[in-house]
Design a protein around this motif. Structure first.
Motif, PDB file in Angstrom:
ATOM      1  N   THR A  41       0.845  -1.191   0.000  1.00 17.16           N
ATOM      2  CA  THR A  41       0.000   0.000   0.000  1.00 17.16           C
ATOM      3  C   THR A  41       0.888   1.251   0.000  1.00 17.16           C
ATOM      4  O   THR A  41       2.080   1.173   0.322  1.00 17.16           O
ATOM      5  N   PRO A  42       0.339   2.423  -0.323  1.00 18.05           N
ATOM      6  CA  PRO A  42       1.151   3.641  -0.208  1.00 18.05           C
ATOM      7  C   PRO A  42       1.737   3.836   1.182  1.00 18.05           C
ATOM      8  O   PRO A  42       2.894   4.254   1.326  1.00 18.05           O
ATOM      9  N   GLY A  43       0.960   3.512   2.212  1.00 17.26           N
ATOM     10  CA  GLY A  43       1.476   3.635   3.572  1.00 17.26           C
ATOM     11  C   GLY A  43       2.656   2.722   3.823  1.00 17.26           C
ATOM     12  O   GLY A  43       3.645   3.126   4.451  1.00 17.26           O
ATOM     13  N   PHE A  44       2.575   1.491   3.338  1.00 23.12           N
ATOM     14  CA  PHE A  44       3.683   0.551   3.493  1.00 23.12           C
ATOM     15  C   PHE A  44       4.928   1.071   2.785  1.00 23.12           C
ATOM     16  O   PHE A  44       6.035   1.041   3.333  1.00 23.12           O
ATOM     17  N   VAL A  45       4.758   1.570   1.553  1.00 26.36           N
ATOM     18  CA  VAL A  45       5.896   2.067   0.793  1.00 26.36           C
ATOM     19  C   VAL A  45       6.528   3.265   1.492  1.00 26.36           C
ATOM     20  O   VAL A  45       7.758   3.390   1.554  1.00 26.36           O
ATOM     21  N   MET A  46       5.715   4.143   2.063  1.00 25.30           N
ATOM     22  CA  MET A  46       6.253   5.323   2.743  1.00 25.30           C
ATOM     23  C   MET A  46       7.031   4.958   4.000  1.00 25.30           C
ATOM     24  O   MET A  46       8.001   5.622   4.345  1.00 25.30           O
ATOM     25  N   GLU A  47       6.626   3.886   4.676  1.00 27.36           N
ATOM     26  CA  GLU A  47       7.236   3.530   5.957  1.00 27.36           C
ATOM     27  C   GLU A  47       8.359   2.509   5.842  1.00 27.36           C
ATOM     28  O   GLU A  47       9.239   2.462   6.688  1.00 27.36           O
ATOM     29  N   ALA A  48       8.347   1.691   4.804  1.00 29.90           N
ATOM     30  CA  ALA A  48       9.320   0.604   4.694  1.00 29.90           C
ATOM     31  C   ALA A  48      10.703   1.136   4.345  1.00 29.90           C
ATOM     32  O   ALA A  48      10.859   2.202   3.734  1.00 29.90           O
ATOM     33  N   SER A  49      11.720   0.372   4.714  1.00 30.23           N
ATOM     34  CA  SER A  49      13.096   0.743   4.383  1.00 30.23           C
ATOM     35  C   SER A  49      13.421   0.323   2.954  1.00 30.23           C
ATOM     36  O   SER A  49      12.721  -0.492   2.346  1.00 30.23           O
ATOM     37  N   GLY A  50      14.506   0.870   2.433  1.00 23.47           N
ATOM     38  CA  GLY A  50      14.957   0.471   1.114  1.00 23.47           C
ATOM     39  C   GLY A  50      15.240  -1.019   1.029  1.00 23.47           C
ATOM     40  O   GLY A  50      14.924  -1.662   0.034  1.00 23.47           O
ATOM     41  N   ALA A  51      15.837  -1.571   2.068  1.00 26.68           N
ATOM     42  CA  ALA A  51      16.143  -3.001   2.072  1.00 26.68           C
ATOM     43  C   ALA A  51      14.863  -3.832   1.988  1.00 26.68           C
ATOM     44  O   ALA A  51      14.802  -4.821   1.250  1.00 26.68           O
ATOM     45  N   GLN A  52      13.837  -3.439   2.725  1.00 30.21           N
ATOM     46  CA  GLN A  52      12.567  -4.171   2.677  1.00 30.21           C
ATOM     47  C   GLN A  52      11.949  -4.132   1.285  1.00 30.21           C
ATOM     48  O   GLN A  52      11.422  -5.136   0.802  1.00 30.21           O
ATOM     49  N   LEU A  53      12.003  -2.984   0.657  1.00 31.75           N
ATOM     50  CA  LEU A  53      11.336  -2.810  -0.629  1.00 31.75           C
ATOM     51  C   LEU A  53      12.122  -3.453  -1.768  1.00 31.75           C
ATOM     52  O   LEU A  53      11.590  -4.285  -2.512  1.00 31.75           O
ATOM     53  N   HIS A  54      13.382  -3.099  -1.911  1.00 27.73           N
ATOM     54  CA  HIS A  54      14.155  -3.579  -3.061  1.00 27.73           C
ATOM     55  C   HIS A  54      14.426  -5.075  -3.002  1.00 27.73           C
ATOM     56  O   HIS A  54      14.733  -5.681  -4.031  1.00 27.73           O
ATOM     57  N   ARG A  55      14.291  -5.665  -1.828  1.00 28.53           N
ATOM     58  CA  ARG A  55      14.500  -7.113  -1.713  1.00 28.53           C
ATOM     59  C   ARG A  55      13.178  -7.880  -1.714  1.00 28.53           C
ATOM     60  O   ARG A  55      13.161  -9.088  -1.506  1.00 28.53           O
ATOM     61  N   PHE A  56      12.062  -7.176  -1.918  1.00 27.54           N
ATOM     62  CA  PHE A  56      10.733  -7.801  -1.978  1.00 27.54           C
ATOM     63  C   PHE A  56      10.464  -8.659  -0.741  1.00 27.54           C
ATOM     64  O   PHE A  56      10.017  -9.803  -0.836  1.00 27.54           O
ATOM     65  N   THR A  57      10.722  -8.092   0.426  1.00 21.46           N
ATOM     66  CA  THR A  57      10.647  -8.886   1.650  1.00 21.46           C
ATOM     67  C   THR A  57       9.229  -9.266   2.045  1.00 21.46           C
ATOM     68  O   THR A  57       9.061 -10.119   2.928  1.00 21.46           O
ATOM     69  N   TRP A  58       8.212  -8.667   1.441  1.00 20.01           N
ATOM     70  CA  TRP A  58       6.834  -9.063   1.754  1.00 20.01           C
ATOM     71  C   TRP A  58       6.438 -10.347   1.006  1.00 20.01           C
ATOM     72  O   TRP A  58       5.356 -10.879   1.214  1.00 20.01           O
ATOM     73  N   LEU A  59       7.338 -10.834   0.155  1.00 21.48           N
ATOM     74  CA  LEU A  59       7.065 -12.021  -0.648  1.00 21.48           C
ATOM     75  C   LEU A  59       7.927 -13.189  -0.205  1.00 21.48           C
ATOM     76  O   LEU A  59       9.060 -13.015   0.251  1.00 21.48           O
ATOM     77  N   ALA A  60       7.396 -14.393  -0.355  1.00 27.15           N
ATOM     78  CA  ALA A  60       8.207 -15.601  -0.220  1.00 27.15           C
ATOM     79  C   ALA A  60       9.106 -15.707  -1.456  1.00 27.15           C
ATOM     80  O   ALA A  60       8.740 -15.244  -2.544  1.00 27.15           O
ATOM     81  N   ASP A  61      10.275 -16.311  -1.310  1.00 30.02           N
ATOM     82  CA  ASP A  61      11.206 -16.414  -2.431  1.00 30.02           C
ATOM     83  C   ASP A  61      10.565 -17.072  -3.648  1.00 30.02           C
ATOM     84  O   ASP A  61      10.842 -16.689  -4.792  1.00 30.02           O
ATOM     85  N   GLY A  62       9.701 -18.058  -3.409  1.00 38.19           N
ATOM     86  CA  GLY A  62       9.051 -18.759  -4.517  1.00 38.19           C
ATOM     87  C   GLY A  62       8.050 -17.912  -5.272  1.00 38.19           C
ATOM     88  O   GLY A  62       7.593 -18.308  -6.356  1.00 38.19           O
ATOM     89  N   GLU A  63       7.701 -16.744  -4.734  1.00 42.60           N
ATOM     90  CA  GLU A  63       6.768 -15.841  -5.415  1.00 42.60           C
ATOM     91  C   GLU A  63       7.482 -14.817  -6.302  1.00 42.60           C
ATOM     92  O   GLU A  63       6.836 -14.016  -6.967  1.00 42.60           O
ATOM     93  N   ILE A  64       8.823 -14.882  -6.307  1.00 43.23           N
ATOM     94  CA  ILE A  64       9.625 -13.955  -7.117  1.00 43.23           C
ATOM     95  C   ILE A  64      10.142 -14.717  -8.330  1.00 43.23           C
ATOM     96  O   ILE A  64      11.131 -15.447  -8.258  1.00 43.23           O
TER      97      ILE A  64
END
Length: 229
Positions: free
Chosen positions: A143-166
């Motif tokens: 969500t926009p709120g998640f993107v505004m609050e998350a760190s670069g590491a969380q976002l660029h590494r797709f940490t909200w996803l399981a590895d098998g979903e990438i």
């Protein structure tokens, strides 16, 4: 029709337009191109302080901008298509939440364009070309709120996803000539350290193709007017 979101930086607007021209010029299907310009995103406030460009985090708004429906493609602006983007689009896999090239490298350069720092980190450049399955349930978290609050590491590494979903795309769809050298088989060229519009990157590998695309972008046929004048 392919929905394509392109990173837009007003400091280097020429690269957006050259990238868009390379997409349109070679596509066999209709395209809907959207520049990710922060001034257009009134629902989003960029508070991160570690970015080298304005779209470094707004790229993760694509599922929201698509209403969490369908598929969309995000690409950085400093890219050049050398092939029909419909071939990339055809690689979509509905079992994946995102699809990207799984780069695994250490950068050779400590800095990049306009004096920005260029650090190595896990999954570097994975998020620079992303086929987004916006309807995938896992992407509801972005969500926009998640993107505004998350760190670069969380976002660029797709940490909200399981590895098998990438899902994984062939490296030819995100080739880094300034890191890896020239490649005649590359289908999408990414000038990740700096586009050839910058003087210090004007002669990097494959830069001549970018300069040609810029000329094509600026081209206008003329009526030949014969004298007398």
């Amino acid at each position: 029709m392919i929905n394509i979101f392109i990173g837009y930086d007003p400091r280097e607007a020429v690269i957006y337009h050259a990238c868009a021209n390379s997409l349109v010029r070679q596509s066999s299907v209709p395209l809907a191109l959207t520049p990710l310009a922060l001034k257009n995103l009134h629902f989003y406030r960029e508070a991160h302080t570690d970015g080298s460009n304005p779209f470094i985090y707004s790229r993760f708004l694509v599922p929201h901008l698509m209403g969490y429906q369908g598929w969309a493609l995000f690409i950085d602006g400093d890219m050049l298509l050398r092939d029909d983007v419909a071939k990339l689009w055809a690689l979509r896999d509905d079992s994946k939440a995102v699809m990207c090239v799984h780069h695994d490298y250490q950068t050779r350069a400590a800095g990049k364009y306009l004096g920005s720092r260029n650090a190595s980190y896990p999954r570097k450049n994975w998020s620079s070309v992303v086929l987004w399955n916006c309807a995938h349930p896992a992407n509801r978290a972005v969500t926009p709120g998640f993107v505004m609050e998350a760190s670069g590491a969380q976002l660029h590494r797709f940490t909200w996803l399981a590895d098998g979903e990438i899902g994984e795309l062939p490296i030819e769809w995100n080739w880094l000539p300034d890191e890896f050298g020239a490649n005649d088989q590359a289908r999408l060229v990414h000038f990740t350290l700096g586009a050839p519009c910058f003087h210090e990157y004007a002669a990097v590998p494959m830069a001549a193709e970018w300069h040609r695309e810029k000329l094509l972008m600026n081209h206008c046929e003329q009526v030949v007017i014969e004298g007398p004048f």
